[in-house]
Write a protein that holds these residues in place. Structure first.
Motif, PDB file in Angstrom:
ATOM      1  N   ILE A   5     -52.962 -52.403  81.129  1.00  0.00           N
ATOM      2  CA  ILE A   5     -52.929 -52.909  79.844  1.00  0.00           C
ATOM      3  C   ILE A   5     -53.043 -51.867  78.772  1.00  0.00           C
ATOM      4  N   TYR A   6     -52.272 -51.866  77.834  1.00  0.00           N
ATOM      5  CA  TYR A   6     -52.145 -51.075  76.526  1.00  0.00           C
ATOM      6  C   TYR A   6     -52.514 -51.938  75.445  1.00  0.00           C
ATOM      7  N   PRO A   7     -53.809 -52.187  75.068  1.00  0.00           N
ATOM      8  CA  PRO A   7     -54.142 -52.872  74.247  1.00  0.00           C
ATOM      9  C   PRO A   7     -54.436 -52.349  72.597  1.00  0.00           C
ATOM     10  N   GLY A   8     -54.091 -52.880  71.565  1.00  0.00           N
ATOM     11  CA  GLY A   8     -54.326 -52.232  70.440  1.00  0.00           C
ATOM     12  C   GLY A   8     -53.779 -53.518  68.941  1.00  0.00           C
ATOM     13  N   SER A   9     -53.798 -52.656  68.035  1.00  0.00           N
ATOM     14  CA  SER A   9     -53.226 -53.550  66.846  1.00  0.00           C
ATOM     15  C   SER A   9     -51.944 -53.423  66.633  1.00  0.00           C
ATOM     16  N   PHE A  10     -51.398 -52.389  66.874  1.00  0.00           N
ATOM     17  CA  PHE A  10     -50.041 -52.210  66.743  1.00  0.00           C
ATOM     18  C   PHE A  10     -49.456 -52.750  65.262  1.00  0.00           C
ATOM     19  N   ASP A  11     -49.940 -52.527  64.241  1.00  0.00           N
ATOM     20  CA  ASP A  11     -49.665 -52.981  62.977  1.00  0.00           C
ATOM     21  C   ASP A  11     -49.253 -52.041  62.103  1.00  0.00           C
ATOM     22  N   GLY A  16     -45.671 -42.990  68.023  1.00  0.00           N
ATOM     23  CA  GLY A  16     -46.931 -42.286  68.775  1.00  0.00           C
ATOM     24  C   GLY A  16     -47.229 -43.319  69.912  1.00  0.00           C
ATOM     25  N   HIS A  17     -47.362 -44.737  69.514  1.00  0.00           N
ATOM     26  CA  HIS A  17     -47.470 -45.782  70.509  1.00  0.00           C
ATOM     27  C   HIS A  17     -46.690 -45.774  71.469  1.00  0.00           C
ATOM     28  N   LEU A  18     -45.421 -45.665  71.192  1.00  0.00           N
ATOM     29  CA  LEU A  18     -44.220 -45.736  72.100  1.00  0.00           C
ATOM     30  C   LEU A  18     -44.287 -44.526  73.072  1.00  0.00           C
ATOM     31  N   ILE A  86     -55.211 -48.526  79.175  1.00  0.00           N
ATOM     32  CA  ILE A  86     -54.695 -47.104  78.429  1.00  0.00           C
ATOM     33  C   ILE A  86     -55.272 -47.145  76.938  1.00  0.00           C
ATOM     34  N   ARG A  87     -55.725 -46.153  76.436  1.00  0.00           N
ATOM     35  CA  ARG A  87     -55.885 -46.076  75.131  1.00  0.00           C
ATOM     36  C   ARG A  87     -55.513 -44.466  74.789  1.00  0.00           C
ATOM     37  N   GLY A  88     -55.045 -44.265  73.565  1.00  0.00           N
ATOM     38  CA  GLY A  88     -54.636 -42.822  73.021  1.00  0.00           C
ATOM     39  C   GLY A  88     -55.427 -42.127  72.480  1.00  0.00           C
ATOM     40  N   LEU A  89     -55.395 -40.885  72.727  1.00  0.00           N
ATOM     41  CA  LEU A  89     -56.085 -39.991  71.691  1.00  0.00           C
ATOM     42  C   LEU A  89     -55.316 -39.082  70.974  1.00  0.00           C
ATOM     43  N   ARG A  90     -55.604 -39.115  69.625  1.00  0.00           N
ATOM     44  CA  ARG A  90     -55.047 -38.216  68.528  1.00  0.00           C
ATOM     45  C   ARG A  90     -55.990 -36.975  68.560  1.00  0.00           C
ATOM     46  N   ALA A  91     -57.161 -37.245  67.886  1.00  0.00           N
ATOM     47  CA  ALA A  91     -57.937 -36.027  67.467  1.00  0.00           C
ATOM     48  C   ALA A  91     -59.344 -36.277  68.181  1.00  0.00           C
ATOM     49  N   TYR A  97     -65.308 -42.870  68.943  1.00  0.00           N
ATOM     50  CA  TYR A  97     -65.168 -44.275  69.178  1.00  0.00           C
ATOM     51  C   TYR A  97     -64.475 -44.876  70.596  1.00  0.00           C
ATOM     52  N   GLU A  98     -63.558 -44.059  70.855  1.00  0.00           N
ATOM     53  CA  GLU A  98     -62.958 -44.451  72.148  1.00  0.00           C
ATOM     54  C   GLU A  98     -63.852 -44.194  73.421  1.00  0.00           C
ATOM     55  N   LEU A  99     -64.566 -43.430  73.465  1.00  0.00           N
ATOM     56  CA  LEU A  99     -65.572 -43.081  74.481  1.00  0.00           C
ATOM     57  C   LEU A  99     -66.619 -44.240  74.501  1.00  0.00           C
ATOM     58  N   THR A 118     -52.489 -38.638  75.704  1.00  0.00           N
ATOM     59  CA  THR A 118     -51.932 -38.132  74.419  1.00  0.00           C
ATOM     60  C   THR A 118     -50.495 -38.083  74.226  1.00  0.00           C
ATOM     61  N   THR A 119     -50.141 -37.765  72.983  1.00  0.00           N
ATOM     62  CA  THR A 119     -48.667 -37.883  72.659  1.00  0.00           C
ATOM     63  C   THR A 119     -48.149 -36.544  72.594  1.00  0.00           C
ATOM     64  N   LYS A 120     -46.890 -36.491  72.588  1.00  0.00           N
ATOM     65  CA  LYS A 120     -46.218 -35.096  72.300  1.00  0.00           C
ATOM     66  C   LYS A 120     -46.647 -34.501  70.768  1.00  0.00           C
ATOM     67  N   LYS A 122     -45.511 -33.680  67.986  1.00  0.00           N
ATOM     68  CA  LYS A 122     -44.948 -34.042  67.080  1.00  0.00           C
ATOM     69  C   LYS A 122     -45.238 -35.488  66.626  1.00  0.00           C
ATOM     70  N   TYR A 123     -45.683 -36.512  67.632  1.00  0.00           N
ATOM     71  CA  TYR A 123     -46.259 -37.787  67.021  1.00  0.00           C
ATOM     72  C   TYR A 123     -47.856 -37.754  67.026  1.00  0.00           C
ATOM     73  N   ASN A 124     -48.361 -36.803  67.181  1.00  0.00           N
ATOM     74  CA  ASN A 124     -49.956 -36.690  67.369  1.00  0.00           C
ATOM     75  C   ASN A 124     -50.456 -37.411  65.928  1.00  0.00           C
ATOM     76  N   PHE A 125     -50.199 -36.983  64.778  1.00  0.00           N
ATOM     77  CA  PHE A 125     -50.649 -37.223  63.499  1.00  0.00           C
ATOM     78  C   PHE A 125     -50.565 -38.885  63.247  1.00  0.00           C
ATOM     79  N   ILE A 126     -49.472 -39.533  63.737  1.00  0.00           N
ATOM     80  CA  ILE A 126     -48.971 -40.711  63.419  1.00  0.00           C
ATOM     81  C   ILE A 126     -49.987 -41.831  63.690  1.00  0.00           C
ATOM     82  N   SER A 127     -50.361 -42.638  62.709  1.00  0.00           N
ATOM     83  CA  SER A 127     -50.894 -43.714  62.756  1.00  0.00           C
ATOM     84  C   SER A 127     -50.711 -44.937  62.023  1.00  0.00           C
TER      85      SER A 127
HETATM   86  P1  ADP Z   1     -56.778 -50.246  67.601  1.00  0.00           P
HETATM   87  O1  ADP Z   1     -56.916 -50.967  66.371  1.00  0.00           O
HETATM   88  O2  ADP Z   1     -57.118 -50.897  68.788  1.00  0.00           O
HETATM   89  O3  ADP Z   1     -57.216 -48.761  67.392  1.00  0.00           O
HETATM   90  P2  ADP Z   1     -53.967 -49.038  67.083  1.00  0.00           P
HETATM   91  O4  ADP Z   1     -52.684 -50.004  67.172  1.00  0.00           O
HETATM   92  O5  ADP Z   1     -54.452 -48.395  65.923  1.00  0.00           O
HETATM   93  O6  ADP Z   1     -55.081 -50.062  67.865  1.00  0.00           O
HETATM   94  O7  ADP Z   1     -54.047 -47.882  68.298  1.00  0.00           O
HETATM   95  C1  ADP Z   1     -53.878 -48.437  69.781  1.00  0.00           C
HETATM   96  C2  ADP Z   1     -53.978 -47.295  70.659  1.00  0.00           C
HETATM   97  O8  ADP Z   1     -53.272 -46.144  70.401  1.00  0.00           O
HETATM   98  C3  ADP Z   1     -55.489 -46.222  70.117  1.00  0.00           C
HETATM   99  O9  ADP Z   1     -56.162 -46.123  71.441  1.00  0.00           O
HETATM  100  C4  ADP Z   1     -55.079 -45.276  69.525  1.00  0.00           C
HETATM  101  O10 ADP Z   1     -56.221 -44.180  69.495  1.00  0.00           O
HETATM  102  C5  ADP Z   1     -53.636 -44.969  70.011  1.00  0.00           C
HETATM  103  N1  ADP Z   1     -52.809 -44.140  69.189  1.00  0.00           N
HETATM  104  C6  ADP Z   1     -52.204 -44.719  68.052  1.00  0.00           C
HETATM  105  N2  ADP Z   1     -51.491 -43.790  67.633  1.00  0.00           N
HETATM  106  C7  ADP Z   1     -51.413 -42.723  68.362  1.00  0.00           C
HETATM  107  C8  ADP Z   1     -51.040 -41.397  68.411  1.00  0.00           C
HETATM  108  N3  ADP Z   1     -49.958 -41.045  67.251  1.00  0.00           N
HETATM  109  N4  ADP Z   1     -51.197 -40.620  69.363  1.00  0.00           N
HETATM  110  C9  ADP Z   1     -52.122 -40.914  70.140  1.00  0.00           C
HETATM  111  N5  ADP Z   1     -52.475 -42.164  70.330  1.00  0.00           N
HETATM  112  C10 ADP Z   1     -52.488 -43.091  69.351  1.00  0.00           C
END
Ligand code: ADP
Length: 159
Positions: A5-11, A16-18, A86-91, A97-99, A118-120, A122-127
Motif C-alpha cells: 500500500i502506498y498511503p498518503g494525502s496526494f493533494d 515525486g509521488h509518481l 510504502i513511504r517516501g523519504l525526501r530529506a 516523523y516517518e520513523l 527515495t525519488t530521483k 530532480k523530484y526530491n524537493f517536490i511536495s
Molecule cells: P502524507 O500527508 O501522508 O505525508 P503526502 O501525500 O504528502 O502524504 O506524501 C505521501 C508519501 O510520499 C510520504 O511518505 C511522503 O514523504 C512521500 N513523498 C512525497 N513527495 C515526495 C518526494 N518528492 N520524494 C520522496 N517522497 C515523497
C-alpha cells in the motif's frame, strides 16, 4: 503475492509521488495507492478529485490500483491483504516523523512492514504543499505534476 500500500494525502499527486509509485510497482506484485480520508484536514482538492487525478496519472502502470480509505492505514492494509507499506523519504526532516509512524504501525501489526523509497534527485524537493504555493501564486507547475493534474488545475480558479 506481495501487495504493497502506498498511503498518503496526494493533494495533489506530484511527479515525486509518481516516481516512488513506479519504483514500488517494479519491486512488488501489486501496489495500491490509497488516499487517506482525513475529516480533520481540509484539503485543497476533494478526495474524489485526488483519486480521479491519480487514476488518470497511473493508467499506464499495469500493477497499480487506486483507492481511498478512512481510519487507520494498518487496518486498511490488513483488509487488502497487504504485507508492505510504502513511504517516501525526501530529506532528514521527513525521517523522524516517518520513523515514528512506521514504529507505531509496527506496534499495531508487526506482520506489516514499512519500506522507505527515495525519488530521483530532480523530484526530491517536490511536495504537494510547494506545488499548491506555486500554483496559488500563478507560477508554472507543469514540471512538477503529472499532465492530468496540470490540465485539471488550469481549469480551477485560484482563490
Ligand atoms: P502524507 O500527508 O501522508 O505525508 P503526502 O501525500 O504528502 O502524504 O506524501 C505521501 C508519501 O510520499 C510520504 O511518505 C511522503 O514523504 C512521500 N513523498 C512525497 N513527495 C515526495 C518526494 N518528492 N520524494 C520522496 N517522497 C515523497
Amino acid at each position: 503475492m506481495k501487495i504493497a500500500i502506498y498511503p498518503g494525502s496526494f493533494d495533489p499527486i506530484t511527479k515525486g509521488h509518481l516516481d516512488i509509485l513506479k519504483t514500488g510497482a517494479g519491486i512488488f506484485d501489486k501496489v495500491i495507492i490509497a488516499v487517506a480520508r482525513n475529516s480533520e484536514k481540509k484539503g485543497f482538492l476533494s478526495v474524489d478529485e485526488r483519486v480521479k487525478l491519480i487514476r488518470e496519472s497511473v493508467k499506464d502502470i499495469e500493477n497499480v490500483e487506486v483507492d481511498s480509505f478512512e481510519g487507520l492505514t494498518i487496518e486498511y492494509a490488513k483488509r487488502k491483504n497487504a504485507q508492505i507499506l510504502i513511504r517516501g523519504l525526501r530529506a532528514v526532516s521527513d525521517f523522524e516523523y516517518e520513523l515514528q509512524l512506521s514504529q507505531a504501525n509496527s506496534a499495531l501489526c508487526s506482520d506489516i512492514k514499512t519500506v522507505f523509497l527515495t525519488t530521483k534527485p530532480k523530484y526530491n524537493f517536490i511536495s504537494s504543499s510547494t506545488i499548491k504555493e506555486i500554483f496559488i501564486n500563478n507560477g508554472d507547475i507543469s514540471k512538477f505534476v503529472p499532465e492530468p493534474v496540470f490540465e485539471f488545475l488550469k481549469t480551477r480558479n485560484v482563490s
